[in-house]
Structures are given as C-alpha cells and as structure tokens.
Motif scaffolding. Structure first.
Motif, PDB file in Angstrom:
ATOM      1  N   VAL A  73      -2.790   8.050  -4.706  1.00 18.52           N
ATOM      2  CA  VAL A  73      -3.354   8.800  -3.740  1.00 18.52           C
ATOM      3  C   VAL A  73      -2.789   8.395  -2.261  1.00 18.52           C
ATOM      4  CG1 VAL A  73      -5.558   9.623  -2.094  1.00 18.52           C
ATOM      5  CG2 VAL A  73      -5.530   9.317  -4.557  1.00 18.52           C
ATOM      6  N   ARG A  74      -3.107   6.525  -1.529  1.00 23.21           N
ATOM      7  CA  ARG A  74      -2.819   6.314  -0.486  1.00 23.21           C
ATOM      8  C   ARG A  74      -1.263   6.467  -0.266  1.00 23.21           C
ATOM      9  NH1 ARG A  74      -4.992   2.130   0.452  1.00 23.21           N
ATOM     10  NH2 ARG A  74      -5.396   0.959  -1.413  1.00 23.21           N
ATOM     11  N   GLY A  75       0.083   6.219  -1.222  1.00 21.42           N
ATOM     12  CA  GLY A  75       1.286   7.010  -1.263  1.00 21.42           C
ATOM     13  C   GLY A  75       1.251   8.806  -0.688  1.00 21.42           C
ATOM     14  N   ARG A  76       0.427   8.734  -1.062  1.00 22.02           N
ATOM     15  CA  ARG A  76       0.414  11.264  -1.188  1.00 22.02           C
ATOM     16  C   ARG A  76      -0.171  11.456   0.901  1.00 22.02           C
ATOM     17  NH1 ARG A  76       3.472  10.542  -4.555  1.00 22.02           N
ATOM     18  NH2 ARG A  76       3.076  12.647  -6.574  1.00 22.02           N
ATOM     19  N   LEU A  77      -0.995  10.008   1.161  1.00 23.07           N
ATOM     20  CA  LEU A  77      -1.885  10.434   1.925  1.00 23.07           C
ATOM     21  C   LEU A  77      -0.793  12.041   3.096  1.00 23.07           C
ATOM     22  CD1 LEU A  77      -3.782   7.106   2.956  1.00 23.07           C
ATOM     23  CD2 LEU A  77      -4.410   9.624   2.296  1.00 23.07           C
TER      24      LEU A  77
END
Ligand code: ADP
Ligand code: ASP
Ligand code: MG
Length: 437
Positions: free
Chosen positions: A21-25
């Motif tokens: 999820v962090r990679g898609r923020l």
C-alpha cells in the motif's frame, strides 16, 4: 486494492500489505480486506455449533479466534499501541460471544444470525489492518457504509482527498433496516469492485497469494502458467467454474464502468499479474484456461409420459426455483434432462418434489471441467480434439454453445487432477507469448 484472506493471514502478511500500500500512496488507494485466512469458515463452524446448542464448542472456537487476533495485533503493534487497540478488539469479541450464547440458548440458527456471525471476520481484519497501517505511518480510516455509492462519495472521497487510505472490510453489508448481512462466500472481491466502480477508480487491484489468473489451478497442475491479459467474459466464466482466485460478480461493476481489474500477488508484488479487460486481444492458443469445480451432483430427471408434452422443462425448472437451487450445466433429450447442482443439502427435498412429475436419480462426487477461450464456435474439430485426449474417460454430460467461450463437461470428481493435467499438456504445451507469461 483488495487483499484476500491469504494476504492478511498473519502479522507477516499484513506487514507485506502495508508495504504494498505504501508503494501505491501517490495513487490514492482505497483498501478492501477479507477476513484473515480460514476465519470465515471458523465463524460459520461456531455458528453451527451454537445453533445445535453446543455452547461450549462455540465459545472455545471463539476464544481461539480471539487469541489469533490478539497475537497478530501484538506482533504488529508493539505493546503501547496494542494496549490502546486491545479494548477495541475486545469489544468485538464480547459481542461475538454474546451472540453465540444467544444462539445456543435458542438452539436455532437463522440465515440472519449466520450472516451476523460471519460478519465479524471482516470487521476484525479491517480494524487490524487499519491499526497496523497507522502503526507504520500510513493514515488509515475505517468507514461504515450502507447506501454505498452516495456514502462512498461523501465519506470515503474526502478521506482520499486528505491523503488517507480508507480500509474497509469486504464481504459484509447492511440492509436498509440496519441488519448485518453478507454478500456470499468470496465476496470481498465483489466489495472491492463495488467500491472501485462507485468511486470511479482508475483500476481495481485484487491482491492474493498467486501471481495472477493461471492457465489452471496451480494446486492441481504444477505446469500452470500466468495469463497476462484475459477478457472480462472469460474471467467470469472461469471464476464461476472454479477458478476461485476471483469472485465472478467482481467483474460486473467493473465491466459497466470499463475499469480494468488486476490480479496481483502480495507475496510477489513486482510481478505484473493478470490484467482483465473488456476485450481480450487475439490469442494463438485455442484456450486461455481450464477450470474445475468439484462437489457437483448430477440430477437426472426422466419422464417418459411427458413425451412430446410442452411445459416439461418449465415444470422442472420451477421445482429448482422453489428450492432455490442454482443449476450450472443442463443437457436434455425429449423426455429426460440432466442438470448439475452444487448445493447438496437441498437435493433430497427437491427430488421428493420432482418425483411427482418424473423419475429422479441423483449422483454426487462429480466435477465440472470447463475450457475457456474466445470464439470456440468457429474452430472446426475443437470438441473432437478435447475428447480425443480423454478417450478413456467417462464423460457424463457435455455442453457447448450457450456461450461462445466455453466448452464444459462433467466427469467423476476423482478424475479431475488427471483430466486437467492431460488437457493442460495437450493445449498449453506451446504458449502465445502475447497472452501468457
Ligand atoms: P484470497 O484469500 O486472496 O481471496 P482465494 O483462496 O480466494 O484467495 O483465491 C486464490 C487461490 O485460487 C489460489 O491460491 C489458487 O489455489 C486458486 N486458483 C484456482 N484456480 C486458479 C487459477 N486458474 N489461477 C489462479 N489461481 C487459481
Ligand atoms: N471472508 C469471506 C469468505 O471467506 C469473504 C472473502 O474472503 O472474500 O468467503
Ligand atoms: Mg477469495
């Protein structure tokens, strides 16, 4: 982004979810989660125990579930945050146990209470993932919604605008009257599509434990390969006939809005996965994939006295309708019909009902095998090719033509692994590099 039970199954898995999820923020994700792996099965098991008056078993199972969630929370959050979160989780379990006590006191389990019990899995997992993301610096929010689209816009939209990542449990829902309900096993995928469509998302990502939709179930056939692109129709057909990696209804809201759906692996997040699009590009292979659905029962209905009578099929289908039994495959002759169903429990009652019209036989332990590909009707000799590979296998029913994209047949359940492996060898030995990885 929808993460299945396998992707939130323990603390390690949830941490991987946080990373993904962090990679898609920058893309402003909204997260839909399933219950932790196997939790829905366990909840249904405790509901059944309570329903049969076995309060002790129900509460023991609930205690095990509580421990699993507490342990996971402890691992994810560290002591300070866990203490804060403990009460929140505890309150859910108090409510679950109260409910189970109530059910065992009455000794009766209704569909409504079943849904209520089953709903706890997603409530718990969405709270856990929210807390884990907050602990790891991702601002999360857990919205509750019923008039979904309106509230998606008014409640979830602003959270996204504030750069927060809303996390919500899939699968569970509420009626207009506020009664908790569920949208069918595997339904978190559907929730993700509803949210994605309601929000006008650019894409919907279904995160699971395999690299994408494969040419067949990798558990059945180790040679299974990833399909890079597949059409909505093909994916729906496959999902319906056993490729449980994707819930069939998932594709509906997405088709309507032309939103691409990706299937991705939370254990291998750099893999491109499978892209599901409205129209698949041309494929050199006849088939895209093979699916198999086990635990099927064949119901044979024969009515010699109905020879040439109209209304025979109507009266048979009406009986299935009265018993709310869905039919998958049908083949007919003038005076007999074979149908397959997957809900074993209601069959004796259905058979008793049908016996007024006709002779009824039913036989379990069958499986549907379904080969999916574009334009099958246009390929001469395709059926001969398929059945030629299976010349020593008893084929109980055959169906082709209802849709242009599948060829379906029914065999004995224990033949599934060998039949699937043989067909896979025959049709996927050489792969179109545009379509398969
Ligand atoms: P989740 O918990 O993410 O919802 P599911 O168990 O519902 O995961 O779905 C993923 C599983 O679907 C895979 O582990 C795989 O065993 C199974 N599966 C069946 N057929 C296929 C297929 N054709 N391609 C990929 N996976 C498949
Ligand atoms: N937890 C629910 C189930 O096991 C929904 C889902 O996982 O999609 O069916
Ligand atoms: Mg699933």
């Amino acid at each position: 982004m929808k993460f299945g039970g396998t992707s939130v199954g323990d603390a390690k898995a949830i941490l991987r979810v946080c990373d993904v999820v962090r990679g898609r923020l920058p893309l402003h994700p909204i997260v839909v989660v399933s219950a932790m792996a196997k939790v829905t099965d366990q909840l249904l098991q405790m509901a059944r125990a309570a329903g049969s008056g076995d309060r002790k078993t129900a509460l023991t199972l609930a205690r095990e579930l509580r421990e699993r969630h507490y342990n996971t929370a402890g691992e994810l959050l560290g002591t300070a945050l866990f203490t804060q979160f403990h009460g929140d989780l505890g309150a859910e379990f108090e409510e679950l146990e109260e409910l189970l006590r109530g059910i065992s006191a009455v000794g009766e389990l209704t569909p409504r209470t079943t849904d209520h019990v089953a709903s706890f899995g997603e409530v718990l997992s969405s709270k856990l993932v929210t807390a884990a993301m907050s602990a790891h610096g991702i601002e999360a929010a857990t919205p509750l919604f019923d008039d979904t689209n309106a509230r998606l816009t008014s409640l979830v939209g602003p959270l996204v605008d504030q750069d927060r990542v809303p996390v919500m449990g899939g699968f569970i829902a509420s009626t207009h009257k506020g009664i908790t309900t569920t949208i069918g096993r595997g339904g978190s995928d559907f929730s993700a599509a509803i949210v994605g469509a309601g929000m006008g998302a650019d894409k919907i990502e279904i995160w699971t434990d395999v690299d994408g939709m494969m040419t067949t179930d990798p558990n059945l056939c180790p040679d299974a390969r990833r399909i890079k692109t597949i059409s909505f129709d093909e994916a729906a057909e496959l999902a319906y006939f056993g490729a449980k990696v994707l819930h069939p209804a998932t594709v509906l809201p997405a088709i309507q809005k032309n939103i691409p759906v990706y299937i991705l692996n939370s254990r291998n997040p750099t893999c491109e996965g499978t892209r599901i699009v409205a129209r698949a590009p041309h494929c050199k292979n006849f088939f895209k994939a093979i699916a198999a659905k086990k635990r099927i029962t064949i119901v044979d209905v024969a009515a010699p006295r109905m020879l040439l009578a109209h209304g025979f099929l109507k009266s048979i289908f009406e009986a299935f309708d009265r018993h709310r039994i869905a039919v998958d495959v049908v083949s007919t002759s003038e005076v007999s019909v074979s149908l397959t169903v997957d809900s074993n429990e209601s069959i004796p009652a259905l058979a008793a009902d049908l016996e007024r019209l006709a002779d009824v036989k039913y036989e379990g332990r069958k499986a549907i095998v379904c080969l999916v590909g574009e334009n099958l009707r246009e390929i001469p000799g395709i059926a001969a090719h398929v059945f030629g590979e299976l010349s020593d296998v008893k084929i109980r029913m055959i169906s082709q033509g209802a849709s242009e994209i599948n060829l379906t047949f029914v065999i004995d359940e224990d033949q599934v692994p060998s039949v699937v492996q043989r067909l896979h060898k025959a049709f996927f030995a050489e792969l179109d590099p545009e379509i398969f990885a």
